[in-house]
Design a protein around this motif. Structure first.
Motif, PDB file in Angstrom:
ATOM      1  N   TYR A 145       2.273   7.042  13.056  1.00 37.51           N
ATOM      2  CA  TYR A 145       3.076   7.411  14.218  1.00 37.51           C
ATOM      3  C   TYR A 145       4.072   8.522  13.920  1.00 37.51           C
ATOM      4  O   TYR A 145       4.660   9.082  14.842  1.00 37.51           O
ATOM      5  CB  TYR A 145       3.794   6.176  14.789  1.00 37.51           C
ATOM      6  N   MET A 160      -1.758   4.131   8.395  1.00 39.93           N
ATOM      7  CA  MET A 160      -1.674   5.371   7.627  1.00 39.93           C
ATOM      8  C   MET A 160      -2.387   5.299   6.283  1.00 39.93           C
ATOM      9  O   MET A 160      -3.020   6.249   5.846  1.00 39.93           O
ATOM     10  CB  MET A 160      -0.192   5.699   7.397  1.00 39.93           C
ATOM     11  N   THR A 161      -2.284   4.173   5.627  1.00 37.98           N
ATOM     12  CA  THR A 161      -2.826   4.069   4.271  1.00 37.98           C
ATOM     13  C   THR A 161      -4.271   3.567   4.266  1.00 37.98           C
ATOM     14  O   THR A 161      -4.816   3.285   3.202  1.00 37.98           O
ATOM     15  CB  THR A 161      -1.933   3.140   3.435  1.00 37.98           C
ATOM     16  N   GLU A 199       7.472  -3.312  -1.950  1.00 36.10           N
ATOM     17  CA  GLU A 199       7.276  -3.119  -3.384  1.00 36.10           C
ATOM     18  C   GLU A 199       8.239  -3.950  -4.215  1.00 36.10           C
ATOM     19  O   GLU A 199       7.919  -4.354  -5.334  1.00 36.10           O
ATOM     20  CB  GLU A 199       7.440  -1.644  -3.733  1.00 36.10           C
ATOM     21  N   HIS A 250      -0.485   4.811  19.759  1.00 33.73           N
ATOM     22  CA  HIS A 250       0.842   5.443  19.627  1.00 33.73           C
ATOM     23  C   HIS A 250       1.031   6.564  20.648  1.00 33.73           C
ATOM     24  O   HIS A 250       2.141   6.874  21.051  1.00 33.73           O
ATOM     25  CB  HIS A 250       1.033   6.040  18.230  1.00 33.73           C
ATOM     26  N   ILE A 252       8.011   5.799   9.032  1.00 37.60           N
ATOM     27  CA  ILE A 252       6.862   6.346   8.323  1.00 37.60           C
ATOM     28  C   ILE A 252       5.574   5.592   8.625  1.00 37.60           C
ATOM     29  O   ILE A 252       5.523   4.376   8.540  1.00 37.60           O
ATOM     30  CB  ILE A 252       7.134   6.350   6.808  1.00 37.60           C
ATOM     31  N   PRO A 304       0.810  -1.223   0.000  1.00 38.59           N
ATOM     32  CA  PRO A 304       0.000   0.000   0.000  1.00 38.59           C
ATOM     33  C   PRO A 304       0.843   1.273   0.000  1.00 38.59           C
ATOM     34  O   PRO A 304       2.006   1.255   0.419  1.00 38.59           O
ATOM     35  CB  PRO A 304      -0.812  -0.091   1.291  1.00 38.59           C
ATOM     36  N   MET A 363      10.828   4.440   4.633  1.00 38.20           N
ATOM     37  CA  MET A 363      10.406   3.268   5.389  1.00 38.20           C
ATOM     38  C   MET A 363      11.594   2.407   5.773  1.00 38.20           C
ATOM     39  O   MET A 363      12.405   2.034   4.929  1.00 38.20           O
ATOM     40  CB  MET A 363       9.387   2.455   4.596  1.00 38.20           C
ATOM     41  N   THR A 390      -2.196  -3.353  12.136  1.00 38.76           N
ATOM     42  CA  THR A 390      -2.708  -2.939  10.829  1.00 38.76           C
ATOM     43  C   THR A 390      -1.720  -1.981  10.171  1.00 38.76           C
ATOM     44  O   THR A 390      -0.794  -1.484  10.814  1.00 38.76           O
ATOM     45  CB  THR A 390      -4.078  -2.239  10.957  1.00 38.76           C
ATOM     46  N   ASN A 425       0.173  -2.011  15.987  1.00 39.73           N
ATOM     47  CA  ASN A 425      -1.254  -1.707  16.108  1.00 39.73           C
ATOM     48  C   ASN A 425      -2.079  -2.645  15.245  1.00 39.73           C
ATOM     49  O   ASN A 425      -3.235  -2.398  14.947  1.00 39.73           O
ATOM     50  CB  ASN A 425      -1.548  -0.240  15.764  1.00 39.73           C
ATOM     51  N   GLY A 433       6.619   1.242  12.848  1.00 42.25           N
ATOM     52  CA  GLY A 433       5.328   0.553  12.831  1.00 42.25           C
ATOM     53  C   GLY A 433       5.470  -0.905  12.474  1.00 42.25           C
ATOM     54  O   GLY A 433       6.505  -1.327  11.937  1.00 42.25           O
ATOM     55  N   ASP A 434       4.444  -1.682  12.749  1.00 42.91           N
ATOM     56  CA  ASP A 434       4.523  -3.122  12.468  1.00 42.91           C
ATOM     57  C   ASP A 434       4.652  -3.398  10.970  1.00 42.91           C
ATOM     58  O   ASP A 434       5.476  -4.186  10.530  1.00 42.91           O
ATOM     59  CB  ASP A 434       3.338  -3.886  13.080  1.00 42.91           C
ATOM     60  N   SER A 435       3.844  -2.700  10.171  1.00 40.96           N
ATOM     61  CA  SER A 435       3.908  -2.920   8.733  1.00 40.96           C
ATOM     62  C   SER A 435       5.257  -2.453   8.185  1.00 40.96           C
ATOM     63  O   SER A 435       5.874  -3.122   7.350  1.00 40.96           O
ATOM     64  CB  SER A 435       2.769  -2.164   8.048  1.00 40.96           C
TER      65      SER A 435
HETATM   66  C1  LIG Z   1       8.391   2.768   0.158  1.00 41.11           C
HETATM   67  C2  LIG Z   1       7.096   3.233   0.712  1.00 41.11           C
HETATM   68  N1  LIG Z   1       6.004   2.487   0.505  1.00 41.11           N
HETATM   69  C3  LIG Z   1       4.816   2.880   1.004  1.00 41.11           C
HETATM   70  C4  LIG Z   1       4.701   4.042   1.703  1.00 41.11           C
HETATM   71  C5  LIG Z   1       3.355   4.489   2.200  1.00 41.11           C
HETATM   72  N2  LIG Z   1       3.229   4.267   3.628  1.00 41.11           N
HETATM   73  C6  LIG Z   1       3.500   5.235   4.489  1.00 41.11           C
HETATM   74  S1  LIG Z   1       3.393   4.683   6.035  1.00 41.11           S
HETATM   75  C7  LIG Z   1       2.929   3.169   5.582  1.00 41.11           C
HETATM   76  C8  LIG Z   1       2.649   2.048   6.527  1.00 41.11           C
HETATM   77  C9  LIG Z   1       2.353   2.403   7.881  1.00 41.11           C
HETATM   78  O1  LIG Z   1       1.977   1.268   8.586  1.00 41.11           O
HETATM   79  P1  LIG Z   1       2.610   0.920   9.972  1.00 41.11           P
HETATM   80  O2  LIG Z   1       4.080   0.889   9.874  1.00 41.11           O
HETATM   81  O3  LIG Z   1       1.976  -0.319  10.457  1.00 41.11           O
HETATM   82  O4  LIG Z   1       2.221   2.163  10.881  1.00 41.11           O
HETATM   83  P2  LIG Z   1       0.772   2.778  11.248  1.00 41.11           P
HETATM   84  O5  LIG Z   1       0.423   3.756  10.175  1.00 41.11           O
HETATM   85  O6  LIG Z   1      -0.186   1.649  11.341  1.00 41.11           O
HETATM   86  O7  LIG Z   1       0.973   3.474  12.533  1.00 41.11           O
HETATM   87  C10 LIG Z   1       2.875   3.099   4.242  1.00 41.11           C
HETATM   88  C11 LIG Z   1       2.465   1.909   3.544  1.00 41.11           C
HETATM   89  C12 LIG Z   1       5.878   4.805   1.865  1.00 41.11           C
HETATM   90  N3  LIG Z   1       5.879   5.975   2.497  1.00 41.11           N
HETATM   91  N4  LIG Z   1       7.045   4.374   1.373  1.00 41.11           N
END
Ligand SMILES: Cc1ncc(C[n+]2csc(CCOP(=O)(O)OP(=O)(O)O)c2C)c(N)n1
Lengths: 590, 192
Positions: free
Chosen positions: A375, A453-454, A52, A354, A372, A27, A392, A450, A448, A419-421
């Motif tokens: 948070y 942010m996206t 990606e 957060h 990113i 995402p 990221m 999930t 969290n 973040g977890d993702s």
């Molecule tokens: C290379 C890249 N891919 C995608 C994104 C878009 N993006 C920004 S934050 C994020 C994920 C955030 O998820 P998580 O780390 O779980 O934190 P949360 O927002 O749940 O606190 C994504 C996909 C990005 N900034 N850079």
């Protein structure tokens, strides 16, 4: 019947109609809805990949095997996927391969404003750019035809205002393209020096053919009108230009790489003055200049941020284009003498887990390398607890680097939050580095459950796949232990005392450590247990403002401190920090 | 009818997207070319959000330019003030009376302007509506968006049936009744 679709929905529909069999993505705003919508169609295998690069490798494999396949990402995602991108241009494909990349001029939801068209040029891959939802669908299908005709991946470049705008689309039928035969061919698919040299020659020849194609491609078209001004534009910028100068002549480009040089020369000869209207860099403008053609562009239109109808109209006006062919409605705008209007920056939601983490980090006054996600908002006042945010995964490597540079001085003062993702996307390699190279960094994984942010996508540690079906749930604790971190603990970020204790202990440890701050996102339907809202007892409240320091949108201070009942998520953090016990749960009110 | 441009402004999470979706569908069934520009992503986290809706014979840009808006539909007063410069001369602003202080105000760094009503009504044609109150009356404060659509609908040339159909098809099944009532209340509110 025509439907009102987002550009992203239209790309998904285009993929469906083009007979796509495999789609993969990570995402990223403004690209996310493409993949979410592909997931609604039967007959397409679709996945959220961990990042990606993996997504592009998955679809490249699918394409080599003979299926039509598509990867989707935001502009910075293409940086992550750049490695397979460049060499996929060498191998070419078998079944069609389209890479959708969505740029974000104006940085509505991004950390930078890069221009993906350069990737097409640098990797010798054709780039198509739609201006509206109908084109988004049509160009997606055309991209697959071009891909197969020229044996090349094709980039479909979107921008925020095309991805996130709705316009009319005529739906069609799904093509039955089947699966092409796969034939082993190491000269084509095994890129080592001897083979790659041969393919390098092919790249140059292929690009020549693609340029010839673009000269005659129906998606590059001239619209003659008053010829005192001729405008070359593509995608979203075309919309603004068309609106700003309805009376001018246009060369609308649907294919922005390779550029149709002859067509451009012809058009330039027919008009008195030639303009390029493009967002971000001088991509088209510079190329036209290399052809020795006089052209105006960025001297009248900004390089930074989004364009708009009025910016283009003002630029053309300043360039002396006659007003008969311009639309100058912006001169009619209402002037308002307003007092200073306070900005409204985004903030962590009420009930966001957060917030507990940042409250503690702020209290301990630590240097925090950030990452990113939602948070990242913890960097803003009043939490103000983040020092860096780059890309990221960068938090962990950066913390490690700071520590190595500062030596003892840094001991116990630096933590990384991720973040977890994001940790799964590209944080894990940083953690391996910390352990391998004898770092002592403390990493806080904000789990969290999930990708917040996206807009709440599943990821490998949520236990569900993109279709919402149960999937293997990656065990973050075990993963961290497996790379060699001995101090791994799970804490609840709303249990402020324990969380603080955990952070204190881990930062003073002389070895790497991981704290998993685990509590689901307040907006997650799956986990939502709505607590009753809290209220402020104004009789005992002394107005000290400690609760306001949490930056919760539900708490306000106008004359007195109060909590907005409909916004409050009932997390109770404010009650926990209140020194006079003046905040309590609504159902405890007597 | 010539090209009509409407700006829908509010605070992330207030449900502005639903109203632009309904409006877009109504314009589509009214036989127009339609463009709607939405906000997804970062700004939805409580930030200032703006959705652009345009319809007419042929619409190119999905964005409403400064000086182009026939109407601004504001879900929050400060946002009404922030975007009023997008109105064309003779345009109208329909604003909810609700005030949601942004974080800089909450923290006491800045003041929430006290004179928004006067500034607006002395400059443009203004219709202030207690949409949050009416929505709560109808059974859900979340129906603000549909109350405001009702107020707007009265000032556009579409058949009321088109609105009701679009709302029915867009809102969650469980809330159809509440929203029908919210629309009616907005529609029948003659003010401004
Ligand atoms: C290379 C890249 N891919 C995608 C994104 C878009 N993006 C920004 S934050 C994020 C994920 C955030 O998820 P998580 O780390 O779980 O934190 P949360 O927002 O749940 O606190 C994504 C996909 C990005 N900034 N850079």
């Amino acid at each position: 019947m025509k439907r009102l679709l987002l550009g992203n929905e239209a790309v998904a529909l285009g993929a469906y109609e083009a007979g796509v069999k495999v789609a993969a993505a990570y995402p990223g705003t403004p690209s996310t809805e493409i993949t979410e919508n592909i997931a609604k169609y039967d007959g397409i295998y679709v996945e959220w990949s961990p990042n990606e690069k993996v997504a592009l490798e998955v679809v490249l494999g699918a394409a080599i095997s003979g299926a039509r396949a598509m990867a989707c990402m935001k502009h910075v995602g293409l940086n992550v996927a750049a490695d397979p991108l460049f060499t996929s241009s060498y191998t070419g494909i078998n079944g069609g391969l389209v890479i959708v990349v969505a740029d974000d001029p104006g940085m509505h939801s991004s950390q930078n404003e890069q221009d993906s068209r350069f990737y097409g040029m640098a990797a010798h891959i054709p780039v198509l750019e739609p201006a509206n939802s109908q084109e988004a669908k049509d160009f997606t299908k055309l991209a697959f035809e071009i891909s197969e005709k020229f044996d090349t991946p094709v980039i479909l470049r979107m921008v925020t205002r095309v991805s996130h705008s709705r316009s009319l689309v005529e739906p069609g039928e799904r093509l039955d393209v089947g699966q092409k035969e796969y034939v082993k061919d190491i000269g084509k698919y095994v890129m080592m020096p001897a083979m790659a040299r041969g393919r390098r020659t092919m790249l140059v020849e292929r690009e020549k053919k693609l340029r010839e194609y673009s000269e005659k491609a129906g998606i590059n078209k001239i619209e003659y009108n008053d010829t005192s001004a001729g405008i070359i534009a593509a995608g979203g910028a075309y919309n603004y230009a068309k609106e700003a100068a309805p009376g001018a002549s246009f060369l609308k480009l649907g294919m922005v790489w390779p550029l149709p040089e002859e067509l451009i020369k012809n058009f330039a000869q027919k008009v008195e003055r030639l303009f390029v209207v493009e967002e971000l860099e001088t991509f088209i403008e510079d190329h036209i200049k290399t052809l020795g053609i006089e052209v105006f562009g960025k001297e009248y239109f900004p390089k930074i941020g989004e364009l708009s109808y009025e910016i283009v109209a003002q630029g053309l006006q300043a360039a002396g284009v006659k007003s008969e062919i311009l639309n100058l409605a912006f001169e009619d705008r209402v002037e308002v003498k307003a007092s200073r209007i306070p900005p409204r920056p985004p903030a962590l939601c009420p009930g966001c887990p957060h917030r507990g983490v940042y409250h503690v980090l702020k209290k301990l006054n630590l240097t925090v390398t950030g990452d990113i996600g939602c948070y990242t908002l913890g960097a803003l006042p009043p939490l103000s607890s983040m020092d860096t945010c780059i890309c990221m995964g960068a938090s962990i490597g950066s913390a490690h680097g700071m520590e190595k540079a500062l030596g003892k001085e840094a001991s116990g003062k630096i933590v990384a939050v991720i973040g977890d993702s994001t940790f799964i996307h590209s944080g894990i390699t940083g953690l391996i580095d910390v352990v391998y190279n004898k770092g002592t960094t403390t990493v806080i994984i904000l789990d969290n459950s999930t990708t917040g942010m996206t807009g709440h996508q599943e990821h490998p540690a949520t236990g569900f796949n993109i279709k919402g079906e149960p999937a293997y749930k990656l065990d973050l604790e075990k993963l961290c232990e497996a790379v060699g971190v001995k101090r791994v603990r799970v804490e609840d970020p709303f249990d402020l005392d324990n969380f603080e204790k955990a952070v204190r202990e881990e930062i003073s440890a002389k070895e790497p450590s991981v704290i998993i701050a685990r509590r689901p996102c307040a907006l997650l339907k799956r986990n939502r247990s709505k607590n009753p809202p809290y209220y402020v007892n104004t009789d005992t409240c002394i107005g000290c403002g400690v609760c306001l320091e949490l930056g919760c949108p539900a708490i306000t201070n106008r004359d007195y401190v109060s909590i907005n009942e409909t916004m409050c998520a009932g997390c109770g953090l404010c009650a926990a920090v209140c020194p006079t016990e003046s905040i309590a749960r609504g159902d405890m009110r007597d | 009818m010539t090209d009509t441009a409407i700006l829908i402004v509010g605070v992330g999470g207030q449900g502005t997207l639903l109203s632009s979706r309904v409006l877009g569908e109504v314009a589509l069934s009214g036989g127009f070319d339609v463009k709607v520009s939405e906000v997804h992503g970062m700004a939805q986290r409580g930030g200032s959000v703006v959705t652009h809706v345009r319809f007419g014979e042929r619409v190119y840009s999905p964005l409403v330019g400064a000086g182009q808006a026939d109407f601004i539909l504001a879900f929050e007063k400060l946002e009404a003030l922030r975007w009023v410069g997008y109105l064309k001369k003779g345009g109208m602003i329909i604003s909810n009376t609700q005030e949601i202080p942004p974080i800089p105000v909450t923290l006491g760094f800045q003041k929430y302007p006290e004179d928004i009503d006067e500034i607006l009504s002395s400059t443009v044609s203004t219709c202030m509506v207690d949409a949050t109150g009416i929505a709560s009356d109808c059974g859900s404060p979340r129906a603000v968006n549909v109350v405001l659509l009702g107020v707007l609908a009265r000032r556009l040339d579409f058949d009321r049936k088109l609105w009701l159909k679009a709302i029915r098809e867009t809102v969650p099944q469980k809330t159809v009744e509440i929203n029908m009532e919210a629309f009616r209340r907005g529609y029948e509110l003659l003010q401004g």
